[in-house]
Design a protein around this motif. Sequence first.
Motif, PDB file in Angstrom:
ATOM      1  N   CYS A  22       0.849  -1.194   0.000  1.00  0.00           N
ATOM      2  CA  CYS A  22       0.000   0.000   0.000  1.00  0.00           C
ATOM      3  C   CYS A  22       0.880   1.239   0.000  1.00  0.00           C
ATOM      4  CB  CYS A  22      -0.922   0.005   1.210  1.00  0.00           C
ATOM      5  SG  CYS A  22      -2.247   1.225   1.033  1.00  0.00           S
ATOM      6  N   CYS A  63      -0.162   4.131   1.431  1.00  0.00           N
ATOM      7  CA  CYS A  63      -0.591   5.074   2.463  1.00  0.00           C
ATOM      8  C   CYS A  63       0.540   5.310   3.465  1.00  0.00           C
ATOM      9  CB  CYS A  63      -1.847   4.568   3.172  1.00  0.00           C
ATOM     10  SG  CYS A  63      -1.591   3.099   4.179  1.00  0.00           S
ATOM     11  N   CYS A 102      -7.162   3.344   6.275  1.00  0.00           N
ATOM     12  CA  CYS A 102      -6.900   3.288   4.836  1.00  0.00           C
ATOM     13  C   CYS A 102      -7.783   2.213   4.225  1.00  0.00           C
ATOM     14  CB  CYS A 102      -5.423   2.972   4.592  1.00  0.00           C
ATOM     15  SG  CYS A 102      -5.059   2.670   2.849  1.00  0.00           S
ATOM     16  N   CYS A 143      -5.663  -0.923   2.612  1.00  0.00           N
ATOM     17  CA  CYS A 143      -4.909  -1.916   3.397  1.00  0.00           C
ATOM     18  C   CYS A 143      -5.468  -2.103   4.796  1.00  0.00           C
ATOM     19  CB  CYS A 143      -3.434  -1.530   3.451  1.00  0.00           C
ATOM     20  SG  CYS A 143      -3.115  -0.056   4.429  1.00  0.00           S
TER      21      CYS A 143
HETATM   22 ZN    ZN Z   1      -3.006   1.700   3.065  1.00  0.00          ZN
END
Ligand code: ZN
Length: 295
Positions: free
Chosen positions: A237, A239, A270, A273
């Motif tokens: 991910c 993020c 998020c 994820c």
């Molecule tokens: Zn994430």
Amino acid sequence: MRDYVVKALAYDGNIRVQAICSTNMVGEAQRRHDTWATASAALGRVMTAATMLAVQLKGEDQLTVTIEGGGPIGAIVVDANAHGDTRGYLSNPHVHFELNKWGKLDVARAVGTEGNLSVIKDLGLKENFTGSVPLVSGEIGDDFTYYLAHSEQVPSAVGVGVLVNPDHSIKASGGFLIQLLPGAPDGVIVQVEKRLSEISNVSQMIDQGLSPEEMLIAIFGEDNVQFLETEDVQFQCRCSREAISNAIVGLGKEEIEAMITEDKGAEATCHFCNEIYQFSEQELRELYQSLIDES
Ligand code: ZN
């Protein structure tokens, strides 16, 4: 087996092919989103197919696949880039049905069949490339095949499969992508169609523990495949705490003040994820202060 894609050519360079092992990637998605078996298969198949399309891109290019079929799992959204980093989620992870009449996870029932498959490609240009087709089966593999043929005008065959253990963990996941290059002679097309109709389905190949290379050999025969390169792929991910902080700052002073005085903190999750980011009252005050300092 580690997760990777192998890229190859088949039939004297007339066909571009790939095969993938995505077991760990889909396993990570299953754990993070707590998906039930049918939902796992749906998300895992989309992640597997999207990853094969994404590793054909270059540099920092990336794509997003969205499938909304009107079924109980809602929307599936998968992001993947040229480096083999893939992330994804679906609206309702807790979906599981009895096996279908072929003894398979009933992915089409979970996804639904009334809707679209859309692909947005960010190729670093001013405008993103977008393509969208109606779903033809909801089983994912056929839907990607249809997308490639009709939206990208490349005659293709996509096979993806996810096997799930009784405890909902992922036993194995993988697939293949076959694309006819321009000028491929009719004879080759006929041979490929014949091979595809003869091979065991992709789930069986994955269940037998075939590596991506072995999968392509099983489909085309050893003499007909020329392996080019491999690329590691993974659940990854993009993020970060910093990005979430920036998003909170973007909400403005009043919102942050309300978080401090009313909620005594903030929590953001998020989508991709399921990572939870928590911000204490003190941290929010610091973000608030940074806004004051800026102005
Ligand atoms: Zn994430």
